[in-house]
Design an enzyme around this catalytic site. Structure first.
Site, mmCIF file in Angstrom:
data_model
loop_
_atom_site.group_PDB
_atom_site.id
_atom_site.type_symbol
_atom_site.label_atom_id
_atom_site.label_comp_id
_atom_site.label_asym_id
_atom_site.label_seq_id
_atom_site.Cartn_x
_atom_site.Cartn_y
_atom_site.Cartn_z
ATOM 1 N N GLU A 86 9.884 10.269 10.579
ATOM 2 C CA GLU A 86 9.932 9.256 11.642
ATOM 3 C C GLU A 86 10.730 8.028 11.241
ATOM 4 O O GLU A 86 10.806 7.677 10.062
ATOM 5 C CB GLU A 86 8.504 8.804 11.974
ATOM 6 C CG GLU A 86 7.770 9.795 12.844
ATOM 7 C CD GLU A 86 6.299 9.462 12.961
ATOM 8 O OE1 GLU A 86 5.904 8.905 13.991
ATOM 9 O OE2 GLU A 86 5.562 9.753 12.010
ATOM 10 N N CYS A 375 2.621 0.281 10.627
ATOM 11 C CA CYS A 375 2.386 0.663 9.233
ATOM 12 C C CYS A 375 1.148 1.532 9.111
ATOM 13 O O CYS A 375 0.097 1.200 9.662
ATOM 14 C CB CYS A 375 2.161 -0.584 8.385
ATOM 15 S SG CYS A 375 3.662 -1.461 8.022
HETATM 16 N N1 SAH Z 1 4.777 4.180 0.366
HETATM 17 C C1 SAH Z 1 5.200 2.842 0.470
HETATM 18 C C2 SAH Z 1 5.945 2.552 1.752
HETATM 19 C C3 SAH Z 1 5.438 3.179 2.999
HETATM 20 S S1 SAH Z 1 3.897 2.557 3.587
HETATM 21 C C4 SAH Z 1 4.039 1.897 0.286
HETATM 22 O O1 SAH Z 1 2.908 2.348 0.293
HETATM 23 O O2 SAH Z 1 4.289 0.714 0.100
HETATM 24 C C5 SAH Z 1 4.437 1.065 4.378
HETATM 25 C C6 SAH Z 1 3.427 -0.037 4.412
HETATM 26 O O3 SAH Z 1 2.338 0.297 5.271
HETATM 27 C C7 SAH Z 1 2.812 -0.369 3.079
HETATM 28 O O4 SAH Z 1 2.785 -1.771 2.888
HETATM 29 C C8 SAH Z 1 1.413 0.184 3.224
HETATM 30 O O5 SAH Z 1 0.518 -0.427 2.353
HETATM 31 C C9 SAH Z 1 1.139 -0.133 4.674
HETATM 32 N N2 SAH Z 1 0.037 0.581 5.277
HETATM 33 C C10 SAH Z 1 -0.328 1.871 5.096
HETATM 34 N N3 SAH Z 1 -1.385 2.181 5.884
HETATM 35 C C11 SAH Z 1 -1.696 1.072 6.588
HETATM 36 C C12 SAH Z 1 -2.664 0.759 7.592
HETATM 37 N N4 SAH Z 1 -3.531 1.679 8.031
HETATM 38 N N5 SAH Z 1 -2.658 -0.477 8.113
HETATM 39 C C13 SAH Z 1 -1.779 -1.426 7.704
HETATM 40 N N6 SAH Z 1 -0.821 -1.184 6.768
HETATM 41 C C14 SAH Z 1 -0.784 0.041 6.222
#
Ligand code: SAH
Ligand code: SF4
Length: 388
Positions: A86, A375
């Site tokens: 995505e 996110c």
């Molecule tokens: N794998 C990397 C990048 C992709 S995730 C990482 O973890 O940083 C992108 C962002 O979304 C990251 O900051 C992660 O912590 C956040 N994220 C993941 N699940 C989430 C959720 N349920 N609510 C808010 N942010 C979330």
């Protein structure tokens, strides 16, 4: 062979062509999203035929597009081999930000993240990352992509070389020309690649998903990272700051009863006690990931009843979280299966505490939640989600 600019230049030399043809080819492939070599009319006919003989053309196919009321657009893409991933476009008055994926799915299995529940299909090639920008650029024909964030599906630093190749082409004035400071990589905190990233010449921005400065809590939330201790992560970040004089941001989604206590704040403040330039903390609102931690609930309650869909959703994807040992905190473990965003008082407490300690802090509510494009929600769905 990597089809980044140096790789394409090498290819042109092999084909007996001038080096500048590489840039023209890259423009067709990544900026204009061409769908055949035949139509690349700035390239000589002979070169087009040689390319056609040697390569199969593959651009991502947009399987589904969904637009949120806040203007965010989510694209479900099919890549070669039928793999799905995505991209998300986030337009605002002054900017057009593209959130792109570096992998299809993710192997790290953070319990709050829908991508983690998918597991990893495969890592993406640099061209597959760039073509996500091309898809958005074609859709927003009048607006230039101004910012990119590697915050889509996957862990960029688990696909380091390809991600860096893609970032360089995004940054290249001959291609997307996006300033390095407007290109952000978000990592779950892989220690060795952070050290490597510190030595890259470009001034790309670094974000680290911390979510807890307490080892026990972080291990529960981010089980795929448990081999990389918070101490080692902090050391790598100190090295990064010393080497680059740039300030990484720490992403911290406040989760009720899990990482929002006074003790959790004290641990975060201790983690942030570092020499200048220091950290900037982004307090995130937890988005509904739409996943149910069925196995974990079973592990922690000793076998509570599950609906079939819960069991199916978790089956084979996540390791059960360890049952809390005697003396550990039951409220934390009990809170995990039903993760909920923290309330306004916790946000205020963290904001005040960090500010008083001289740590920069912002709140971030990610856009696109209504179309499952915020996110933590990227799980190749085309459905709408309920707010938590
Ligand atoms: N794998 C990397 C990048 C992709 S995730 C990482 O973890 O940083 C992108 C962002 O979304 C990251 O900051 C992660 O912590 C956040 N994220 C993941 N699940 C989430 C959720 N349920 N609510 C808010 N942010 C979330
Ligand atoms: Fe992977 Fe990042 Fe999601 Fe964790 S938060 S599962 S590292 S995409």
């Amino acid at each position: 062979m990597q089809f980044d600019l140096p790789g394409l230049q090498q290819l042109m030399l092999t084909l007996g062509e001038k080096g500048y043809r590489a840039r023209q080819l890259a423009e067709w492939l990544y900026l204009r999203g061409a769908e055949s070599f035949a139509g690349m009319d700035t390239l000589p006919r002979g070169l087009r035929s040689s390319l056609e003989e040697r390569f199969v053309f593959s651009q991502p196919r947009v399987l589904h597009k969904r637009t949120a009321r806040d203007g965010t657009v989510g694209y479900l893409l099919e890549l070669s081999g039928g793999v799905k991933t995505e991209a998300v476009a986030i337009p605002s008055r002054k900017r057009l930000t593209v959130c792109f994926s570096t992998q299809a799915g993710c192997a790290l299995g953070c319990v709050f993240c829908a991508t983690g529940a998918l597991g990893l299909s495969r890592s993406l090639l640099p061209g597959e990352m760039l073509s996500q920008l091309a898809v958005v650029a074609a859709d927003f024909a009048d607006v230039r992509v101004s910012n990119v964030v590697a915050m889509g599906q996957g862990e960029p630093f688990a696909n380091y070389d390809a991600t860096l190749s893609a970032l360089r082409m995004m940054n290249s004035p001959e291609l997307f020309g996006i300033g390095a400071r407007h290109i952000t990589v978000s990592t779950a905190g892989l220690v060795r690649p952070i050290r490597r990233f510190a030595s890259e010449p470009e001034q790309f921005t670094l974000a680290v998903s911390l979510h807890s400065a307490e080892q026990r809590v972080r291990d529960l939330l981010m089980p795929g990272l448990s081999s990389q201790s918070l101490d080692r992560l902090r050391e790598a970040l100190l090295f990064y700051m010393e080497k680059t004089a740039r300030r990484p941001s720490l992403e911290y989604a406040l989760i009720r009863g899990v990482n929002d206590s006074q003790q959790a704040l004290a641990s975060l403040l201790a983690f942030c006690r570092v020499p200048a330039p220091g950290f900037h903390v982004n307090l995130l609102t937890l988005n509904a990931s739409g996943i149910t931690l069925g196995l974990e609930r079973e592990a922690m309650s000793g076998g509570a009843e599950e609906t079939p869909s819960e069991a199916q959703g978790a089956e084979g994807r996540r390791k059960p979280l360890s049952t809390p040992s005697a003396g550990s905190s039951p409220p934390l473990s009990a809170a995990l299966p039903t993760l909920q965003k923290a309330g306004p008082a916790a946000f205020k407490r963290f904001e005040n505490g960090l500010t008083a300690a001289g740590v920069g802090v912002s709140r971030r509510v990610s856009k696109g939640a209504s179309i499952a494009a915020a996110c933590g929600q990227l799980a190749c769905r085309s459905v709408e989600l309920q707010e938590l």
